[in-house]
Scaffold this active site. Structure first.
Site, PDB file in Angstrom:
ATOM      1  N   ARG A 182      -1.540  -6.806  -9.941  1.00 40.81           N
ATOM      2  CA  ARG A 182      -2.352  -5.923  -9.093  1.00 40.81           C
ATOM      3  C   ARG A 182      -3.812  -6.284  -9.342  1.00 40.81           C
ATOM      4  NH1 ARG A 182      -2.154   0.541  -8.288  1.00 40.81           N
ATOM      5  NH2 ARG A 182      -0.480  -0.201  -6.943  1.00 40.81           N
ATOM      6  N   HIS A 205      -0.297  -4.681   0.357  1.00 38.47           N
ATOM      7  CA  HIS A 205       0.538  -3.961  -0.619  1.00 38.47           C
ATOM      8  C   HIS A 205       2.005  -4.085  -0.183  1.00 38.47           C
ATOM      9  CE1 HIS A 205       1.591  -1.455  -3.838  1.00 38.47           C
ATOM     10  NE2 HIS A 205       1.010  -0.318  -3.511  1.00 38.47           N
ATOM     11  N   GLN A 247       4.845  -1.718  -1.542  1.00 38.70           N
ATOM     12  CA  GLN A 247       4.788  -0.384  -0.953  1.00 38.70           C
ATOM     13  C   GLN A 247       5.520  -0.367   0.385  1.00 38.70           C
ATOM     14  OE1 GLN A 247       3.230   2.515  -2.325  1.00 38.70           O
ATOM     15  NE2 GLN A 247       4.550   3.371  -0.733  1.00 38.70           N
ATOM     16  N   ASP A 260      -3.222   7.567   4.029  1.00 37.25           N
ATOM     17  CA  ASP A 260      -3.521   7.081   2.672  1.00 37.25           C
ATOM     18  C   ASP A 260      -4.910   7.612   2.315  1.00 37.25           C
ATOM     19  OD1 ASP A 260      -3.561   5.646   0.274  1.00 37.25           O
ATOM     20  OD2 ASP A 260      -3.845   3.689   1.215  1.00 37.25           O
ATOM     21  N   CYS A 283       1.651   6.715   0.527  1.00 33.94           N
ATOM     22  CA  CYS A 283       1.999   5.870  -0.627  1.00 33.94           C
ATOM     23  C   CYS A 283       1.682   6.542  -1.947  1.00 33.94           C
ATOM     24  CB  CYS A 283       1.289   4.528  -0.514  1.00 33.94           C
ATOM     25  SG  CYS A 283      -0.514   4.640  -0.587  1.00 33.94           S
ATOM     26  N   ARG A 288      10.199   2.990  -4.382  1.00 35.10           N
ATOM     27  CA  ARG A 288       9.483   1.851  -4.993  1.00 35.10           C
ATOM     28  C   ARG A 288      10.365   1.214  -6.068  1.00 35.10           C
ATOM     29  NH1 ARG A 288       3.913   1.610  -4.954  1.00 35.10           N
ATOM     30  NH2 ARG A 288       4.334  -0.410  -5.891  1.00 35.10           N
TER      31      ARG A 288
HETATM   32  N1   CP Z   1       1.461   3.709  -4.252  1.00 35.90           N
HETATM   33  C1   CP Z   1       1.060   3.061  -5.364  1.00 35.90           C
HETATM   34  O1   CP Z   1       0.988   1.827  -5.415  1.00 35.90           O
HETATM   35  O2   CP Z   1       0.770   3.870  -6.410  1.00 35.90           O
HETATM   36  P1   CP Z   1       0.073   3.445  -7.778  1.00 35.90           P
HETATM   37  O3   CP Z   1      -1.345   3.067  -7.462  1.00 35.90           O
HETATM   38  O4   CP Z   1       0.173   4.649  -8.650  1.00 35.90           O
HETATM   39  O5   CP Z   1       0.813   2.269  -8.343  1.00 35.90           O
HETATM   40  N1  NVA Z   2      -5.243   2.134  -0.462  1.00 36.18           N
HETATM   41  C1  NVA Z   2      -5.021   2.587  -1.810  1.00 36.18           C
HETATM   42  C2  NVA Z   2      -3.572   2.485  -2.143  1.00 36.18           C
HETATM   43  C3  NVA Z   2      -3.195   2.984  -3.505  1.00 36.18           C
HETATM   44  C4  NVA Z   2      -1.758   2.759  -3.829  1.00 36.18           C
HETATM   45  C5  NVA Z   2      -5.845   1.756  -2.766  1.00 36.18           C
HETATM   46  O1  NVA Z   2      -5.927   0.536  -2.589  1.00 36.18           O
HETATM   47  O2  NVA Z   2      -6.433   2.330  -3.692  1.00 36.18           O
END
Ligand code: CP
Ligand code: NVA
Length: 298
Positions: free
Chosen positions: A102, A129, A132, A217, A257, A285
């Site tokens: 990530r 993502h 997700q 989101d 998400c 997930r």
């Molecule tokens: N939806 C998601 O990716 O959550 P986190 O940021 O907690 O991993």
């Molecule tokens: N759009 C959000 C998603 C978190 C899972 C971010 O990138 O922070």
């Protein structure tokens, strides 16, 4: 499939294969049936941003498959300023059997994959993502039975999750309508590529009218914290509230998400009414990622 870097690389058949295996994984886990296809395998998890779901579901997932995870935060490894992505990829390839990462720039994930001899899984970048979206498609299939022809409405920021959903929805022959404020649209080249399958509007009502799934989101994604105040103002007309949800189909589900900022992008009452599908999405997930790891790392 060697890596999971983006939704673009997945054909409809590949997505169906992942979703079917994820359904099987879910059934087996709920019925106490072991599925230890990754016995002895190691997954390195690199996090340059925080996480609850991605971190926990990957770690629990690989444990359930018989493997083991190593959590590597930005401050734990040399990647970045003190060591190149290439060297990190080549060295980790000699210790572990897969890397979940990530980070910020999608190009960094692609560079890691270019130099690694092991599967790389994108656990979120600024622009995508995919993990997700596999969980979202799995959840939508559970609730709606078929995906083809169904209408997804996105209300809010044209961000990483929105962009991957646009691709996943198009591949699965779903329709998507995206309502964002001016200046917060998804990537223009991606919109062009997806053509008439994705409708872009600045009117949330147009997006939600008659939708089967309504998705939102956070207004401020990780890395954009300095813009929070401005975004709260710009996005205020894009809140998913009762009035907006009343325009969707009667059986419509809501997906988020998570994390959610209730009272901002979604009202507490809409969240609570649709909490079952939202928490199921979070649970999925785990199952979808176990399917991805099993397919990539065996
Ligand atoms: N939806 C998601 O990716 O959550 P986190 O940021 O907690 O991993
Ligand atoms: N759009 C959000 C998603 C978190 C899972 C971010 O990138 O922070």
């Amino acid at each position: 499939m060697k890596h999971l870097l983006s939704m673009e690389q997945l054909t409809k058949a590949a997505i169906i294969k992942i979703l079917n295996l994820a359904d099987q994984m879910k059934y087996e886990q709920k019925n106490g049936i072991a599925h230890e296809v990754l016995k002895g395998k190691q997954l390195a998890m690199i996090f340059a941003k925080p996480s609850t779901r991605t971190r926990v579901s990957f770690e629990v997932g690989i444990n359930q498959l018989g493997g083991h995870a190593l959590f590597l935060s930005k401050s734990d490894i040399q990647l970045g300023s003190s060591e190149s992505i290439e060297d990190t990829a080549k060295v980790l390839s000699r210790y572990v059997d897969g890397i979940m990462i990530r980070t910020f720039d999608q190009c960094d994930v692609e560079e890691l994959a270019l130099h690694a001899d092991i599967p790389i899984i994108n656990g979120l970048t600024d622009s995508s993502h995919p993990c997700q979206i596999l969980a979202d498609l799995m959840t939508m299939r559970e609730y709606l039975t078929v995906l083809e022809g169904k209408i997804i409405a996105w209300v809010g920021d044209g961000n990483n999750v929105c962009q991957s959903l646009m691709v996943g929805a198009t591949t699965m022959e779903m329709k998507m309508r995206v309502a964002t404020p001016v200046g917060y649209e998804p990537n223009a080249a991606l919109l062009d590529r997806l053509g008439s399958n994705v409708l872009l509007t600045h009117d949330p009502k147009e997006a939600v009218a008659g939708a089967d799934v309504v998705v939102t989101d956070v207004w401020t994604s990780m890395g954009q914290e300095a813009e929070t105040k401005k975004r709260l103002e710009v996005f205020a007309p894009y809140q998913l509230n009762r009035e907006l949800m009343n325009l969707a189909k009667d059986h419509a589900i809501v997906q988020h998400c998570l994390p959610a900022h209730k009272g901002e992008e979604i009202t507490e009452d809409v969240f609570n009414q649709h909490a079952h599908a939202i928490y199921e999405e979070a649970e999925n997930r785990l199952h979808a990622q176990k399917a991805v790891m099993a397919l990539l790392m065996q």
